[in-house]
Design a protein around this motif. Structure first.
Motif, short mmCIF file in Angstrom:
data_model
loop_
_atom_site.label_atom_id
_atom_site.label_comp_id
_atom_site.label_asym_id
_atom_site.label_seq_id
_atom_site.Cartn_x
_atom_site.Cartn_y
_atom_site.Cartn_z
N VAL A 99 0.82 -1.21 0.00
CA VAL A 99 0.00 0.00 0.00
C VAL A 99 0.85 1.26 0.00
O VAL A 99 0.51 2.26 -0.63
CB VAL A 99 -0.95 0.00 1.23
N GLU A 100 2.00 1.20 0.68
CA GLU A 100 2.77 2.43 0.86
C GLU A 100 3.44 2.92 -0.43
O GLU A 100 3.98 4.01 -0.47
CB GLU A 100 3.83 2.25 1.96
N VAL A 101 3.42 2.09 -1.45
CA VAL A 101 4.02 2.51 -2.71
C VAL A 101 3.27 3.71 -3.27
O VAL A 101 2.05 3.77 -3.20
CB VAL A 101 4.00 1.33 -3.72
N GLU A 102 4.00 4.67 -3.75
CA GLU A 102 3.44 5.92 -4.25
C GLU A 102 2.27 5.63 -5.19
O GLU A 102 2.45 5.14 -6.31
CB GLU A 102 4.52 6.77 -4.91
N VAL A 103 1.08 5.89 -4.70
CA VAL A 103 -0.13 5.46 -5.40
C VAL A 103 -0.37 6.28 -6.66
O VAL A 103 -0.79 5.76 -7.69
CB VAL A 103 -1.36 5.53 -4.47
N GLU A 104 -0.07 7.57 -6.59
CA GLU A 104 -0.35 8.43 -7.75
C GLU A 104 0.56 8.05 -8.91
O GLU A 104 0.21 8.16 -10.08
CB GLU A 104 -0.13 9.91 -7.42
N ASP A 105 1.78 7.60 -8.54
CA ASP A 105 2.76 7.31 -9.56
C ASP A 105 2.40 6.08 -10.39
O ASP A 105 2.73 5.99 -11.56
CB ASP A 105 4.12 7.08 -8.91
N ARG A 106 1.73 5.17 -9.75
CA ARG A 106 1.51 3.90 -10.41
C ARG A 106 0.23 3.95 -11.23
O ARG A 106 -0.88 4.10 -10.71
CB ARG A 106 1.39 2.82 -9.33
N ASN A 107 0.40 3.85 -12.53
CA ASN A 107 -0.81 3.79 -13.35
C ASN A 107 -1.22 2.33 -13.48
O ASN A 107 -0.58 1.53 -14.14
CB ASN A 107 -0.58 4.44 -14.72
N LYS A 108 -2.27 2.00 -12.78
CA LYS A 108 -2.72 0.61 -12.74
C LYS A 108 -3.18 0.16 -14.12
O LYS A 108 -3.96 0.85 -14.76
CB LYS A 108 -3.90 0.51 -11.76
N PRO A 109 -2.66 -0.98 -14.58
CA PRO A 109 -3.17 -1.48 -15.85
C PRO A 109 -4.63 -1.91 -15.71
O PRO A 109 -5.00 -2.53 -14.71
CB PRO A 109 -2.26 -2.67 -16.15
N SER A 110 -5.43 -1.56 -16.67
CA SER A 110 -6.84 -1.93 -16.61
C SER A 110 -6.99 -3.42 -16.89
O SER A 110 -6.05 -4.08 -17.31
CB SER A 110 -7.62 -1.12 -17.62
N SER A 111 -8.19 -3.93 -16.67
CA SER A 111 -8.40 -5.37 -16.88
C SER A 111 -8.24 -5.70 -18.36
O SER A 111 -7.83 -6.80 -18.71
CB SER A 111 -9.78 -5.77 -16.38
N ASN A 112 -8.54 -4.73 -19.21
CA ASN A 112 -8.35 -4.95 -20.64
C ASN A 112 -6.86 -5.07 -20.98
O ASN A 112 -6.45 -5.94 -21.76
CB ASN A 112 -8.97 -3.77 -21.40
N ASP A 113 -6.05 -4.19 -20.35
CA ASP A 113 -4.60 -4.25 -20.53
C ASP A 113 -4.06 -5.61 -20.11
O ASP A 113 -3.18 -6.16 -20.75
CB ASP A 113 -3.93 -3.17 -19.69
N LEU A 114 -4.60 -6.11 -19.00
CA LEU A 114 -4.11 -7.39 -18.48
C LEU A 114 -4.47 -8.53 -19.43
O LEU A 114 -3.68 -9.46 -19.60
CB LEU A 114 -4.70 -7.64 -17.10
N LEU A 115 -5.64 -8.44 -20.04
CA LEU A 115 -6.02 -9.46 -21.01
C LEU A 115 -5.06 -9.44 -22.20
O LEU A 115 -4.63 -10.49 -22.68
CB LEU A 115 -7.44 -9.20 -21.52
N ILE A 116 -4.71 -8.22 -22.64
CA ILE A 116 -3.77 -8.08 -23.76
C ILE A 116 -2.41 -8.63 -23.35
O ILE A 116 -1.76 -9.36 -24.10
CB ILE A 116 -3.66 -6.60 -24.19
N LEU A 117 -2.01 -8.30 -22.10
CA LEU A 117 -0.74 -8.79 -21.57
C LEU A 117 -0.69 -10.31 -21.61
O LEU A 117 0.28 -10.90 -22.08
CB LEU A 117 -0.61 -8.30 -20.13
N ALA A 118 -1.76 -10.93 -21.17
CA ALA A 118 -1.80 -12.40 -21.11
C ALA A 118 -1.69 -12.99 -22.50
O ALA A 118 -0.92 -13.94 -22.73
CB ALA A 118 -3.08 -12.86 -20.44
N SER A 119 -2.43 -12.45 -23.46
CA SER A 119 -2.37 -13.05 -24.80
C SER A 119 -1.06 -12.73 -25.50
O SER A 119 -0.58 -13.54 -26.29
CB SER A 119 -3.56 -12.61 -25.63
#
Lengths: 189, 159
Positions: A23-43
């Motif tokens: 949690v303590e990781v700089e939250v604003e800095d991290r652009n969370k990959p969306s679930s769509n991004d993760l699907l692309i990542l997996a394929s």
């Protein structure tokens, strides 16, 4: 501790994803990959995995020498409760396995190192891929440790996903038990 | 055998140089800029390209998350990208972890010296629009470049 664990089914679809980012990781800095991004990542991982075996250099093709494929066993001990270990589903003993094991992923991608993290891929004989993303900040985790962890997760998968009558094959995993057990397992690392 | 092959790609997705060694006993064995490697070059470029775009998508922080190496069960691919879109790719075995310095040296002391600072060598290897987007065929054939690259990399073939 790995940042994230992904499970990719044999046709390249993402069926499970869990983030373990502190949690303590700089939250604003991290652009969370969306679930769509993760699907692309997996394929993407799935397809490049197949390409990698076609790129085998000619020198290796000429050699015909089998490379060592055994992964040494790394015990995972929970420092908090050393004495009575909880039961491991249908596995007897205090650990899922206790001997070196074969890496079935012979010519596909095993790890991808980037500036920020390393992605490790463990493939089962049935084509299921377990992926762990490890931050470069943790220097204790190497390929053997991650392979041991991913094989344990595969043991969990065979226990809590495969024996679930409400689970349909190749579909996203929505098992509470699998989730909590995986969380506990990863926390030990 | 410590290094298996070496590739350079330009910003038009073309392979502008390739060198593959086949015998560890003979440092001059193998192929330079071979026609047979065209398909392999495309596969290699495509794999690195898609993995690069993927890692940049899941990165955190303001810095770009560049890919360093890709390990498979049999070999390891080391990648070094420059801001001008050049990609230096080295395929090796597992004995050495990082080849970043080697690739950096090849770029700054061999490529820049013999190709970028050479007035007779084309600075962009795609002559016209038809040769961009991976359609190009021009390669670095500069004798000095090939020779010095060869002499720099040959001690690493058997390590």
């Amino acid at each position: 501790m790995p940042q994230a664990v992904l499970v990719i089914n044999k046709s390249g679809g993402l069926i499970y994803h869990r983030d373990f980012e502190e949690v303590e990781v700089e939250v604003e800095d991290r652009n969370k990959p969306s679930s769509n991004d993760l699907l692309i990542l997996a394929s993407t991982l799935h397809s490049t995995f197949a390409i990698a075996s076609q790129l085998t250099p000619k020198a290796i093709q000429l050699q015909q020498q089998p490379l060592p494929n055994l992964v040494p066993y790394v015990p995972m001990i929970d420092p908090d409760n050393l004495v009575p270990r909880k039961k491991l589903g249908s596995f007897k003993g205090d650990d899922y396995f206790k001997e070196p094991f074969q890496n079935w992923n012979k010519s596909g991608i095993r790890s991808i190192k980037t500036d920020q993290f390393t992605v490790y891929i463990y493939q089962s004989l049935t084509g299921l891929k377990l992926v762990a993303m490890v931050s470069n900040r943790s220097d204790t985790i190497n390929e053997t440790v991650v392979n041991n962890l991913l094989r344990r997760i595969y043991c969990l998968y065979s226990d809590y996903v495969m024996k679930d009558p409400f689970y349909s094959l190749e579909m996203p995993i929505k098992s509470e038990l699998f989730d909590t057990k995986l969380r506990n397992l990863v926390k030990q690392l | 055998m410590a290094i298996y092959s070496f590739w350079i790609f330009d910003r038009h997705c073309n392979c502008i140089f390739d060198r593959e060694w086949t015998l560890s006993s003979n440092s001059s064995s193998g192929t330079v800029n071979s026609k047979q490697n065209e398909e392999t070059a495309k596969l290699l470029y495509g794999m690195v390209f898609s993995l690069r775009s993927m890692t940049q998508k899941v990165s955190s922080g303001p810095l770009k998350n560049e890919i360093k190496s890709i390990a498979t069960g049999k070999y390891r691919i080391h990648v070094y990208c420059t801001a001008s879109g050049l990609q230096f790719v080295l395929i090796t075995d597992f004995k050495q972890q990082s080849y970043t310095e080697v690739l950096q040296y090849i770029y700054s002391h061999i490529y820049v010296k013999y190709v970028a600072h050479n007035l007779f060598s084309a600075y962009d290897f795609a002559d016209n629009k038809n040769e961009t987007r991976g359609q190009g065929f021009r390669k670095i054939a500069n004798r000095n470049f090939v020779q010095s690259l060869e002499s720099f990399l040959s001690p690493m073939i058997v390590q």
